[in-house]
Write a protein that holds these residues in place. Structure first.
Motif, short mmCIF file in Angstrom:
data_model
loop_
_atom_site.label_atom_id
_atom_site.label_comp_id
_atom_site.label_asym_id
_atom_site.label_seq_id
_atom_site.Cartn_x
_atom_site.Cartn_y
_atom_site.Cartn_z
N LEU A 73 0.16 -16.76 4.34
CA LEU A 73 0.37 -17.90 5.23
C LEU A 73 -0.95 -18.32 5.88
O LEU A 73 -1.23 -19.51 6.01
CB LEU A 73 1.42 -17.58 6.28
CG LEU A 73 2.84 -17.37 5.74
CD1 LEU A 73 3.82 -17.02 6.85
CD2 LEU A 73 3.33 -18.60 5.00
N LEU A 74 -1.75 -17.35 6.27
CA LEU A 74 -3.05 -17.65 6.88
C LEU A 74 -3.94 -18.42 5.92
O LEU A 74 -4.72 -19.27 6.32
CB LEU A 74 -3.77 -16.36 7.30
CG LEU A 74 -3.38 -15.76 8.63
CD1 LEU A 74 -4.09 -14.42 8.82
CD2 LEU A 74 -3.76 -16.70 9.77
N PRO A 78 -10.23 -3.64 0.69
CA PRO A 78 -10.03 -4.82 1.52
C PRO A 78 -10.78 -6.06 1.03
O PRO A 78 -10.23 -7.15 1.01
CB PRO A 78 -10.55 -4.38 2.90
CG PRO A 78 -10.32 -2.91 2.91
CD PRO A 78 -10.50 -2.43 1.49
N THR A 137 13.93 -9.33 7.00
CA THR A 137 12.59 -9.86 7.26
C THR A 137 12.32 -11.05 6.37
O THR A 137 11.88 -12.10 6.84
CB THR A 137 11.53 -8.80 6.93
OG1 THR A 137 11.86 -7.60 7.56
CG2 THR A 137 10.16 -9.26 7.36
N THR A 185 0.79 -1.23 0.00
CA THR A 185 0.00 0.00 0.00
C THR A 185 0.83 1.28 0.00
O THR A 185 0.28 2.37 -0.05
CB THR A 185 -0.91 0.02 1.25
OG1 THR A 185 -0.08 -0.22 2.40
CG2 THR A 185 -1.96 -1.06 1.18
N ILE A 212 1.58 -12.42 5.93
CA ILE A 212 0.69 -13.00 6.93
C ILE A 212 -0.57 -13.54 6.27
O ILE A 212 -1.00 -14.65 6.55
CB ILE A 212 0.30 -11.96 8.01
CG1 ILE A 212 1.52 -11.59 8.83
CG2 ILE A 212 -0.80 -12.51 8.92
CD1 ILE A 212 1.27 -10.52 9.87
N THR A 213 -1.15 -12.74 5.38
CA THR A 213 -2.38 -13.18 4.72
C THR A 213 -2.13 -14.44 3.91
O THR A 213 -2.93 -15.38 3.95
CB THR A 213 -2.94 -12.06 3.81
OG1 THR A 213 -3.04 -10.87 4.57
CG2 THR A 213 -4.30 -12.43 3.25
N MET A 254 4.47 -7.28 5.50
CA MET A 254 3.91 -8.16 6.50
C MET A 254 2.47 -8.53 6.23
O MET A 254 2.06 -9.67 6.42
CB MET A 254 3.98 -7.52 7.90
CG MET A 254 5.34 -7.58 8.49
SD MET A 254 5.97 -9.25 8.47
CE MET A 254 7.05 -9.14 7.09
N GLY A 255 1.69 -7.56 5.80
CA GLY A 255 0.28 -7.82 5.55
C GLY A 255 0.12 -8.94 4.54
O GLY A 255 -0.64 -9.89 4.74
#
Lengths: 159, 148
Positions: free
Chosen positions: A79-80, A53, A105, A8, A76-77, A72-73
């Motif tokens: 992997l989730l 979103p 990272t 973003t 994480i998404t 990160m967003g």
């Protein structure tokens, strides 16, 4: 469907261009790119600058593979949702970010199943050319449960 | 049950904050972020949208501070918790001054050292946290777990 996303905040032309060029040489591959503020406009991929979103969520659900910056967003998404994610860190020397924190990272997170570190665009293309080798991960909850428990303890006892 | 003010910039910071939802759901939590549309994703909890700001945009930071003060005085949280970025720091500092307990959870993206905002948060945070145990070993930050 392959989902390319750059986050973003800034564009990431080095990544979108590499995947676009790769896509133009493929016979039957569907790609969607979220290109942010980037200057490069893909020719062989459907693209948008930013996603609401719900759109982001839907495209994430539908895709088979994610190619992204080390945000990160996104990680994480991915992997989730159990989607394999190829991570190319932004580099300060290309003015892609303020510093090189994304490299550390990305390397650290590549120890998590489903997250694949790419040092450069050649690595990205190598992964794209053998997608069967890429596994999606599933997040284990231990570290998160521990964090939540510790925070709860603090709030209960010190607040 | 305590009153929590949970603050995070839109994007990765917010996603990390929301991983703590099981904690927030056990208390009265008000959320703050830089993207108004996130409000409906945390309903029925209260939500405030604020402008994004960073060290390069001093005027915006000033406006954000006024906004933050208003929100803090309205909500009167027992705890302010934030995963960053700069807006989170503003709420943390003002929250501390107004008497709340404060928690800084540095983004998991900072795998080698704390972020700039994170470093500035040190003297204002009751819990000053990194999400990497080796970073905790090398600095004075504490490690209490990770969101991933």
């Amino acid at each position: 469907m392959i989902f390319v996303t750059v986050g973003t905040q800034f564009g990431f032309d080095r990544l979108t261009k590499a995947v676009d060029v790769w896509a133009s040489a493929q016979q039957r591959v569907e790609c969607f790119a979220q290109i942010g503020g980037g200057d490069y406009e893909p020719r062989s991929m459907e693209w948008k600058r930013y996603l609401e979103p719900e759109e982001f969520e839907r495209i994430f659900e539908e895709c088979d593979l994610v190619v992204a910056h080390a945000g990160m967003g996104t990680i994480i998404t991915a992997l989730l949702k159990g989607k394999p994610v190829i991570v190319l860190p932004r580099l300060a020397r290309f003015s892609e970010h303020r510093n090189d924190h994304q490299v550390a990272t990305a390397k650290k997170l590549s120890s998590l199943e489903g997250c694949h570190f790419a040092a450069d665009t050649e690595d990205v293309l190598r992964y794209l050319n053998s997608p069967e080798a890429l596994q999606g991960g599933c997040l284990k909850a231990d570290e998160l449960d521990g964090l939540i428990g510790n925070l709860e303890f603090f709030i209960k006892n010190s607040v | 049950m305590k009153k929590i003010l949970a603050v995070a910039s839109f994007g990765g910071h917010w996603i990390q904050l929301r991983r703590l939802a099981p904690l927030f759901d056990r208390h009265i939590t008000t959320y703050v972020s830089t993207e108004k549309m996130l409000g409906k994703t945390v309903s029925p909890s209260d939500f405030y949208g604020v402008i994004d700001a960073a060290k390069e945009t001093k005027l915006k930071l000033l406006w954000l501070s006024c906004n933050a003060l208003f929100i803090l005085l309205r909500v009167r949280p027992d705890v302010v918790i934030t995963t960053g970025a700069a807006p989170g720091l503003v709420f943390l500092v003002l929250g501390k001054i107004l008497g709340s307990k404060t928690i800084w959870l540095d983004s998991i993206a900072n795998a080698e050292e704390l972020s700039l905002s994170g470093k500035l948060a040190k003297r204002w945070a009751d819990l000053w946290l990194t999400q990497w145990s080796d970073v905790a070993e090398r600095t004075e930050a504490s490690y209490l777990g990770r969101v991933l």
